[in-house]
Design a protein around this motif. Sequence first.
Motif, PDB file in Angstrom:
ATOM      1  N   ASP A 142       2.900  33.939  53.934  1.00 50.99           N
ATOM      2  CA  ASP A 142       3.747  34.366  55.060  1.00 50.99           C
ATOM      3  C   ASP A 142       2.935  34.414  56.354  1.00 50.99           C
ATOM      4  OD1 ASP A 142       5.897  34.756  53.306  1.00 50.99           O
ATOM      5  OD2 ASP A 142       5.280  36.808  52.872  1.00 50.99           O
ATOM      6  N   LEU A 143       1.719  34.956  56.246  1.00 46.75           N
ATOM      7  CA  LEU A 143       0.859  35.046  57.419  1.00 46.75           C
ATOM      8  C   LEU A 143       0.517  33.668  57.962  1.00 46.75           C
ATOM      9  CD1 LEU A 143      -1.559  37.884  56.268  1.00 46.75           C
ATOM     10  CD2 LEU A 143       0.024  37.997  58.203  1.00 46.75           C
ATOM     11  N   HIS A 144       0.190  32.754  57.058  1.00 46.05           N
ATOM     12  CA  HIS A 144      -0.185  31.405  57.496  1.00 46.05           C
ATOM     13  C   HIS A 144       0.987  30.713  58.177  1.00 46.05           C
ATOM     14  CE1 HIS A 144      -1.487  27.121  57.037  1.00 46.05           C
ATOM     15  NE2 HIS A 144      -2.586  27.671  57.504  1.00 46.05           N
ATOM     16  N   ARG A 145       2.195  30.923  57.640  1.00 43.56           N
ATOM     17  CA  ARG A 145       3.383  30.308  58.233  1.00 43.56           C
ATOM     18  C   ARG A 145       3.706  30.924  59.594  1.00 43.56           C
ATOM     19  NH1 ARG A 145       6.091  30.630  54.107  1.00 43.56           N
ATOM     20  NH2 ARG A 145       7.085  32.650  54.420  1.00 43.56           N
ATOM     21  N   SER A 146       3.416  32.216  59.753  1.00 46.76           N
ATOM     22  CA  SER A 146       3.761  32.908  60.989  1.00 46.76           C
ATOM     23  C   SER A 146       2.705  32.774  62.077  1.00 46.76           C
ATOM     24  CB  SER A 146       3.992  34.395  60.695  1.00 46.76           C
ATOM     25  OG  SER A 146       5.084  34.567  59.819  1.00 46.76           O
ATOM     26  N   LEU A 147       1.571  32.146  61.743  1.00 44.56           N
ATOM     27  CA  LEU A 147       0.499  31.959  62.720  1.00 44.56           C
ATOM     28  C   LEU A 147       0.200  30.463  62.863  1.00 44.56           C
ATOM     29  CD1 LEU A 147      -1.803  34.868  61.512  1.00 44.56           C
ATOM     30  CD2 LEU A 147      -0.559  34.781  63.686  1.00 44.56           C
ATOM     31  N   PRO A 148       1.119  29.720  63.485  1.00 39.52           N
ATOM     32  CA  PRO A 148       0.918  28.280  63.610  1.00 39.52           C
ATOM     33  C   PRO A 148      -0.361  27.964  64.370  1.00 39.52           C
ATOM     34  CG  PRO A 148       2.691  29.033  65.056  1.00 39.52           C
ATOM     35  CD  PRO A 148       2.350  30.175  64.162  1.00 39.52           C
ATOM     36  N   ALA A 184      -6.376  27.813  61.015  1.00 39.47           N
ATOM     37  CA  ALA A 184      -6.868  27.098  59.841  1.00 39.47           C
ATOM     38  C   ALA A 184      -6.860  28.047  58.639  1.00 39.47           C
ATOM     39  CB  ALA A 184      -8.283  26.589  60.096  1.00 39.47           C
ATOM     40  N   THR A 185      -6.626  27.498  57.464  1.00 36.60           N
ATOM     41  CA  THR A 185      -6.525  28.331  56.266  1.00 36.60           C
ATOM     42  C   THR A 185      -7.821  29.109  56.018  1.00 36.60           C
ATOM     43  OG1 THR A 185      -7.163  26.411  54.921  1.00 36.60           O
ATOM     44  CG2 THR A 185      -4.805  26.851  55.167  1.00 36.60           C
ATOM     45  N   ASN A 186      -8.974  28.431  56.169  1.00 37.96           N
ATOM     46  CA  ASN A 186     -10.241  29.126  55.916  1.00 37.96           C
ATOM     47  C   ASN A 186     -10.500  30.224  56.943  1.00 37.96           C
ATOM     48  OD1 ASN A 186     -10.637  27.117  57.901  1.00 37.96           O
ATOM     49  ND2 ASN A 186     -12.842  27.126  57.550  1.00 37.96           N
ATOM     50  N   LEU A 187     -10.018  30.022  58.186  1.00 30.80           N
ATOM     51  CA  LEU A 187     -10.206  31.024  59.223  1.00 30.80           C
ATOM     52  C   LEU A 187      -9.347  32.260  58.937  1.00 30.80           C
ATOM     53  CD1 LEU A 187     -11.634  31.759  61.819  1.00 30.80           C
ATOM     54  CD2 LEU A 187      -9.795  30.620  63.095  1.00 30.80           C
ATOM     55  N   GLN A 227     -11.051  34.281  56.362  1.00 29.33           N
ATOM     56  CA  GLN A 227     -12.179  35.018  56.956  1.00 29.33           C
ATOM     57  C   GLN A 227     -11.705  36.250  57.714  1.00 29.33           C
ATOM     58  OE1 GLN A 227     -14.504  32.358  59.400  1.00 29.33           O
ATOM     59  NE2 GLN A 227     -14.728  30.842  57.762  1.00 29.33           N
ATOM     60  N   ARG A 228     -10.633  36.086  58.508  1.00 25.76           N
ATOM     61  CA  ARG A 228     -10.149  37.203  59.307  1.00 25.76           C
ATOM     62  C   ARG A 228      -9.627  38.331  58.401  1.00 25.76           C
ATOM     63  NH1 ARG A 228     -12.943  34.916  62.164  1.00 25.76           N
ATOM     64  NH2 ARG A 228     -12.464  33.932  64.172  1.00 25.76           N
ATOM     65  N   LEU A 229      -8.906  37.967  57.362  1.00 24.75           N
ATOM     66  CA  LEU A 229      -8.388  38.983  56.452  1.00 24.75           C
ATOM     67  C   LEU A 229      -9.524  39.694  55.720  1.00 24.75           C
ATOM     68  CD1 LEU A 229      -5.316  37.059  55.008  1.00 24.75           C
ATOM     69  CD2 LEU A 229      -5.228  39.137  56.391  1.00 24.75           C
ATOM     70  N   ARG A 230     -10.527  38.937  55.325  1.00 28.00           N
ATOM     71  CA  ARG A 230     -11.666  39.544  54.631  1.00 28.00           C
ATOM     72  C   ARG A 230     -12.394  40.513  55.561  1.00 28.00           C
ATOM     73  NH1 ARG A 230     -14.629  35.221  53.607  1.00 28.00           N
ATOM     74  NH2 ARG A 230     -13.547  34.781  51.643  1.00 28.00           N
ATOM     75  N   SER A 231     -12.609  40.096  56.811  1.00 28.68           N
ATOM     76  CA  SER A 231     -13.310  40.957  57.766  1.00 28.68           C
ATOM     77  C   SER A 231     -12.525  42.231  58.045  1.00 28.68           C
ATOM     78  CB  SER A 231     -13.553  40.203  59.080  1.00 28.68           C
ATOM     79  OG  SER A 231     -14.425  39.112  58.885  1.00 28.68           O
TER      80      SER A 231
END
Length: 217
Positions: A38-44, A47-50, A53-57
Amino acid sequence: MKSYGEFCALARGLDVVGDRWTMLVVRELLIGPSRYSDLHRSLPGIATNLLVQRLRSLEEAGVVVSTEEAAPVSSRVYSLTEWGRGLQAPLVELARWASPLMSAGAGADHSRGRWLVFSVMALFPKPDALPAKKRFPTVTARIDADGESVLVTSDVSGVNATVTCSGAPADVTVTGTSEQVFATLSGSTARRSQAVVSGPEIKVGLLRQLTALALTA
């Protein structure tokens, strides 16, 4: 993100949320708990790897927590911690400060109907900040914009918005692009930029009373 290395609350806050995309991830989670997809779709554009990283941080910093949800979700769901939800007030104030920038229109920018939830947070003050003898009218409006629906609820306790399903019951419906809906909610009087508002005349009148109380009106 590399630390600024400054003994300053602002600098240390930016150490946590100052990276590109981080505050927009927080915006999405202020709208509601979300799966990674959902997050990836809502943040056009992210990048998937980025995003990983942001969620992990954010998890490591204690801003975000993730949980494994059972069926029918059967997925990891991300949400803000109590400390993370404390970002709502400063982000809403930043959005209010930036509201004049919305007058240029959407142009080629991406738009999502769900982002109007955050717009509602920024457009309307708390009830105790209203002018003397003013109060929010009691009315519900379903917004249908850019393929998504948002339910706006107004009463004397304030104005709130949540993502809802298409066809959810409401006193009035507001239909158009996100740009048109934002113009309508913000009290714009330019007819050509307005969304289509449908419903009983008395309820439409209550919605007009509400939009007249927007901070941008």
